[in-house]
Write an enzyme that holds these catalytic residues in place. Structure first.
Site, PDB file in Angstrom:
ATOM      1  CE  LYS A  64      10.136   8.029 -31.478  1.00 20.06           C
ATOM      2  NZ  LYS A  64      11.005   6.909 -31.164  1.00 20.06           N
ATOM      3  CG  ASP A 100      11.060   3.738 -33.102  1.00 21.94           C
ATOM      4  OD1 ASP A 100      12.035   3.955 -33.843  1.00 21.94           O
ATOM      5  OD2 ASP A 100      10.451   4.637 -32.486  1.00 21.94           O
TER       6      ASP A 100
END
Ligand code: NDP
Length: 264
Positions: A64, A100
């Site tokens: 990420k 997220d």
């Protein structure tokens, strides 16, 4: 010609994302196809994206941060938290988003909570703690060891290790943000500490999905309402899908189809 999408991660074989997105593509009549790609070296993310001729990707552990670095443009929230889990190509440039954290925020919206205790201080805790605070929650971070807490301290969060924590305050929501219980049967914090904290809590959440973790079992033994990470996974996927399809469909339209991936 179909637009191509994928999830990049390592490991990636367990991911539900291909099923979620392909179901929604098919049922909504969008000409897209979503695959999985095990990416070993995060530095190769950008060249792999172009080599595969993709329109968009989701990115999971451990890439990420590499995804954040690969983007030409960052959405303000992704910029703030330094983590990207969704990239979309537009006119030859890469646009990065973090879905997220809004996915987690939506997953907890039904709980009556103000004070939230995070067990864990990793990447997922980082972006979700920021969005929760922006939304008016008070977030305290409790982690097994000290190094990862530095970043939170700098951002003004109350932080503790197991050694410095006194379980005297009460927290409405206790969240397992660690990987404890994912591939083992461990609790995210010492049993005695959790036994002291749980009675005054209103509910417990785990970001791990697809199994009842020792943490959720303990919470249930205390009679607490619980939720695993499935809704977070679903909602981050819906928000990513909105970006992938340039907001052509409503959240509810996508949800109706994507949710079916969780009963298959
Ligand atoms: P990181 O590797 O960034 O961080 C791991 C954290 O867990 C650290 O705080 C670490 O503590 C702690 N930890 C690991 N093992 C233990 C243990 N046995 N006991 C106590 N603490 C432990 O992980 P991520 O933030 O990327 O992921 C965390 C979890 O979130 C994973 O289980 C992942 O599957 C889940 N997740 C779920 C999503 C969903 O959609 N539902 C989306 C993204 C993630 P220390 O600093 O001491 O090492």
């Amino acid at each position: 010609m179909s637009l191509l999408y994928a999830i990049f991660g390592n490991p990636v074989s367990h991911s539900k994302s291909p099923l979620m997105h392909n179901l929604a593509f098919k049922k909504l009549g969008f000409d897209g196809c979503y695959n999985r790609y095990r990416l070993e070296n995060g530095e190769k993310l950008k060249e792999t994206f172009w080599a595969l001729g993709l329109k968009g990707i989701n990115i999971t552990v451990p890439h990420k941060e590499a995804a954040y670095n690969a983007c030409d443009h960052l959405d303000p929230f992704a910029q703030k938290v330094g983590a990207v889990n969704t990239i979309v190509e537009k006119e030859g440039e890469l646009y990065g988003y973090n879905t997220d954290a809004p996915g987690f925020l939506k997953a907890i919206e039904g709980f009556d909570a103000k004070q939230v205790l995070f067990l864990g201080a990793g990447g997922t805790a980082q972006s979700t703690s920021v969005i929760l605070r922006d939304a008016g929650y008070e977030v305290t971070i409790l982690n097994r060891s000290a190094p990862r807490l530095e970043r939170y301290k700098k951002e003004g969060f109350e932080t503790y290790t197991f050694e410095t924590f006194e379980p005297t305050s009460s927290y409405d929501l206790i969240v397992n943000m660690t990987s404890a219980g994912l591939e083992d049967e461990s609790l995210p914090a010492p049993n005695a500490l959790l036994e002291a904290l749980l009675p005054s809590s209103k509910a417990c959440i785990d970001v791990i999905y697809g199994k009842e973790t020792p943490f959720l079992k303990l919470a249930k033994a205390h009679g607490k309402p619980t939720k695993d990470g499935s809704d977070m996974l679903l909602y981050q996927g819906i928000i990513a899908f909105e970006h992938f399809t340039d907001h052509r469909y409503t959240f509810e339209e996508i949800e109706g189809h994507m949710r079916k991936a969780f009963v298959l």
